[in-house]
Motif scaffolding. Sequence first.
Motif, PDB file in Angstrom:
ATOM      1  N   LEU A  83       6.673 -10.410  -1.377  1.00 37.40           N
ATOM      2  CA  LEU A  83       6.018  -9.486  -0.425  1.00 37.40           C
ATOM      3  C   LEU A  83       4.799 -10.321   0.510  1.00 37.40           C
ATOM      4  O   LEU A  83       3.986 -10.856   0.061  1.00 37.40           O
ATOM      5  N   HIS A  84       5.178 -10.058   1.772  1.00 32.01           N
ATOM      6  CA  HIS A  84       4.142 -10.773   2.662  1.00 32.01           C
ATOM      7  C   HIS A  84       2.665 -10.153   2.609  1.00 32.01           C
ATOM      8  O   HIS A  84       2.689  -8.609   2.374  1.00 32.01           O
ATOM      9  N   GLY A  85       1.799 -10.727   2.544  1.00 32.44           N
ATOM     10  CA  GLY A  85       0.118 -10.237   2.577  1.00 32.44           C
ATOM     11  C   GLY A  85       0.077  -9.350   3.472  1.00 32.44           C
ATOM     12  O   GLY A  85      -0.582  -7.915   3.260  1.00 32.44           O
ATOM     13  N   GLY A  86       0.444  -9.432   4.810  1.00 34.80           N
ATOM     14  CA  GLY A  86       0.414  -8.333   5.822  1.00 34.80           C
ATOM     15  C   GLY A  86       1.008  -7.145   5.450  1.00 34.80           C
ATOM     16  O   GLY A  86       0.585  -5.986   5.966  1.00 34.80           O
ATOM     17  N   ALA A  87       2.296  -7.526   5.009  1.00 32.64           N
ATOM     18  CA  ALA A  87       3.065  -5.844   4.611  1.00 32.64           C
ATOM     19  C   ALA A  87       2.571  -5.206   3.600  1.00 32.64           C
ATOM     20  O   ALA A  87       2.314  -4.084   3.441  1.00 32.64           O
ATOM     21  N   GLY A  88       1.911  -5.909   2.565  1.00 29.34           N
ATOM     22  CA  GLY A  88       1.354  -5.567   1.328  1.00 29.34           C
ATOM     23  C   GLY A  88      -0.131  -4.517   2.040  1.00 29.34           C
ATOM     24  O   GLY A  88      -0.410  -3.590   1.720  1.00 29.34           O
ATOM     25  N   THR A  89      -0.780  -5.092   2.803  1.00 28.12           N
ATOM     26  CA  THR A  89      -2.011  -4.590   3.340  1.00 28.12           C
ATOM     27  C   THR A  89      -1.422  -3.496   4.246  1.00 28.12           C
ATOM     28  O   THR A  89      -2.236  -2.263   4.130  1.00 28.12           O
ATOM     29  N   ALA A  90      -0.483  -3.261   4.950  1.00 27.31           N
ATOM     30  CA  ALA A  90       0.171  -2.474   5.694  1.00 27.31           C
ATOM     31  C   ALA A  90       0.357  -1.152   4.935  1.00 27.31           C
ATOM     32  O   ALA A  90       0.208  -0.102   5.093  1.00 27.31           O
ATOM     33  N   ILE A  91       0.959  -1.531   3.827  1.00 29.84           N
ATOM     34  CA  ILE A  91       1.462  -0.315   2.872  1.00 29.84           C
ATOM     35  C   ILE A  91       0.214   0.468   2.471  1.00 29.84           C
ATOM     36  O   ILE A  91      -0.069   1.560   2.419  1.00 29.84           O
ATOM     37  N   VAL A 130     -12.692   1.149   9.335  1.00 26.12           N
ATOM     38  CA  VAL A 130     -13.810   0.100   9.738  1.00 26.12           C
ATOM     39  C   VAL A 130     -13.578  -1.250   9.218  1.00 26.12           C
ATOM     40  O   VAL A 130     -13.663  -2.310   9.840  1.00 26.12           O
ATOM     41  N   ASN A 131     -13.063  -1.349   7.808  1.00 27.02           N
ATOM     42  CA  ASN A 131     -12.800  -2.523   7.267  1.00 27.02           C
ATOM     43  C   ASN A 131     -11.808  -2.490   6.025  1.00 27.02           C
ATOM     44  O   ASN A 131     -11.556  -1.301   5.843  1.00 27.02           O
ATOM     45  N   LEU A 132     -11.123  -3.443   5.523  1.00 30.57           N
ATOM     46  CA  LEU A 132     -10.394  -3.405   4.664  1.00 30.57           C
ATOM     47  C   LEU A 132     -10.468  -4.682   3.696  1.00 30.57           C
ATOM     48  O   LEU A 132      -9.988  -5.748   4.397  1.00 30.57           O
ATOM     49  N   THR A 133     -10.912  -4.605   2.724  1.00 30.88           N
ATOM     50  CA  THR A 133     -10.860  -5.979   1.935  1.00 30.88           C
ATOM     51  C   THR A 133      -9.693  -5.712   0.770  1.00 30.88           C
ATOM     52  O   THR A 133      -9.613  -4.862   0.031  1.00 30.88           O
ATOM     53  N   HIS A 162     -14.946   6.368   1.870  1.00 36.35           N
ATOM     54  CA  HIS A 162     -14.840   5.207   1.052  1.00 36.35           C
ATOM     55  C   HIS A 162     -13.500   5.423   0.105  1.00 36.35           C
ATOM     56  O   HIS A 162     -13.487   6.196  -0.773  1.00 36.35           O
ATOM     57  N   CYS A 163     -12.516   4.370   0.188  1.00 38.08           N
ATOM     58  CA  CYS A 163     -11.311   4.586  -0.458  1.00 38.08           C
ATOM     59  C   CYS A 163     -10.928   3.290  -1.207  1.00 38.08           C
ATOM     60  O   CYS A 163     -11.298   2.201  -0.723  1.00 38.08           O
ATOM     61  N   GLU A 164     -10.156   3.400  -2.202  1.00 31.51           N
ATOM     62  CA  GLU A 164      -9.403   2.065  -2.837  1.00 31.51           C
ATOM     63  C   GLU A 164      -7.996   2.373  -2.983  1.00 31.51           C
ATOM     64  O   GLU A 164      -7.510   3.471  -2.915  1.00 31.51           O
ATOM     65  N   GLY A 165      -7.432   1.248  -2.976  1.00 38.58           N
ATOM     66  CA  GLY A 165      -5.772   1.430  -3.098  1.00 38.58           C
ATOM     67  C   GLY A 165      -5.336   0.182  -3.926  1.00 38.58           C
ATOM     68  O   GLY A 165      -6.022  -0.718  -4.178  1.00 38.58           O
ATOM     69  N   ARG A 166      -4.085   0.675  -4.542  1.00 33.87           N
ATOM     70  CA  ARG A 166      -3.590  -0.437  -5.424  1.00 33.87           C
ATOM     71  C   ARG A 166      -1.795  -0.498  -5.220  1.00 33.87           C
ATOM     72  O   ARG A 166      -1.343   0.632  -4.980  1.00 33.87           O
ATOM     73  N   ILE A 167      -1.402  -1.658  -5.393  1.00 29.87           N
ATOM     74  CA  ILE A 167       0.127  -1.785  -5.543  1.00 29.87           C
ATOM     75  C   ILE A 167       0.386  -2.120  -6.746  1.00 29.87           C
ATOM     76  O   ILE A 167      -0.106  -3.471  -7.281  1.00 29.87           O
ATOM     77  N   LEU A 168       1.047  -1.660  -7.438  1.00 28.36           N
ATOM     78  CA  LEU A 168       1.891  -1.932  -8.813  1.00 28.36           C
ATOM     79  C   LEU A 168       3.162  -2.136  -9.216  1.00 28.36           C
ATOM     80  O   LEU A 168       3.834  -1.553  -8.524  1.00 28.36           O
ATOM     81  N   ILE A 209      -0.858  -5.537 -11.400  1.00 31.87           N
ATOM     82  CA  ILE A 209      -1.316  -5.247 -10.363  1.00 31.87           C
ATOM     83  C   ILE A 209      -0.956  -6.240  -9.112  1.00 31.87           C
ATOM     84  O   ILE A 209      -1.175  -7.522  -9.254  1.00 31.87           O
ATOM     85  N   ILE A 210      -0.165  -5.805  -8.078  1.00 29.65           N
ATOM     86  CA  ILE A 210       0.124  -6.790  -7.167  1.00 29.65           C
ATOM     87  C   ILE A 210      -0.975  -7.139  -5.931  1.00 29.65           C
ATOM     88  O   ILE A 210      -1.290  -8.135  -5.637  1.00 29.65           O
ATOM     89  N   ALA A 211      -1.452  -6.048  -5.959  1.00 30.12           N
ATOM     90  CA  ALA A 211      -2.646  -6.218  -4.736  1.00 30.12           C
ATOM     91  C   ALA A 211      -3.755  -4.853  -4.861  1.00 30.12           C
ATOM     92  O   ALA A 211      -3.369  -3.826  -5.234  1.00 30.12           O
ATOM     93  N   LYS A 212      -4.933  -4.868  -4.708  1.00 32.74           N
ATOM     94  CA  LYS A 212      -5.809  -3.949  -4.856  1.00 32.74           C
ATOM     95  C   LYS A 212      -6.710  -4.162  -3.607  1.00 32.74           C
ATOM     96  O   LYS A 212      -7.000  -5.037  -2.969  1.00 32.74           O
ATOM     97  N   CYS A 213      -7.155  -2.827  -3.213  1.00 35.65           N
ATOM     98  CA  CYS A 213      -7.910  -2.849  -1.612  1.00 35.65           C
ATOM     99  C   CYS A 213      -9.237  -1.929  -1.808  1.00 35.65           C
ATOM    100  O   CYS A 213      -9.259  -1.045  -2.860  1.00 35.65           O
ATOM    101  N   ALA A 214     -10.120  -2.252  -0.928  1.00 38.04           N
ATOM    102  CA  ALA A 214     -11.228  -1.326  -0.754  1.00 38.04           C
ATOM    103  C   ALA A 214     -11.493  -1.032   0.692  1.00 38.04           C
ATOM    104  O   ALA A 214     -11.380  -2.074   1.400  1.00 38.04           O
TER     105      ALA A 214
END
Length: 149
Positions: A60-68, A89-92, A120-126, A132-137
């Motif tokens: 999984l491309h980092g950009g695609a994971g971020t897009a999801i 505003v931002n996404l880490t 303020h939100c958080e997300g995860r891809i499992l 955990i594949i990716a997590k974001c705030a």
Amino acid sequence: MNNNPNPRLEFFLARIGQNMSGSISPFGSWLNGTIREAAYGRLVADFTIREEMTNPAGVLHGGAGTAILDDLIGAMVYSLGREYAYTSVNLTIDFLHAARVGEVVTATAEVIREGKNIIHCEGRILASTGKIIAKCATNLIQTSVKIGL
């Protein structure tokens, strides 16, 4: 947080088990997740990793994971039923594990704090194994664009 149903949340509730190919987001349609859960402040969807979502290493491309995550969080914020549209505003994001072509991953978007102008939100891809594949705030801010219900 508000526990009252609204037409936008009802829209997602009615589509549980269905793919998002008819999303109001053209990019969300391309990602084509399947909604698994919808609740006020929470949206969960499964995504099948396709070849065009991978990098040269076949993961999984980092950009695609971020897009999801960005698209699912946007859909979840839309489902809150607010009068105005919100934008990021931002996404880490942290990438912690790989997902390969053909794997089905589960993405979750949740509100952590719902303010008047900033959400303020958080997300995860499992992975199906629970890794955990990716997590974001991310923070989203209210725009001046009114949206209909």
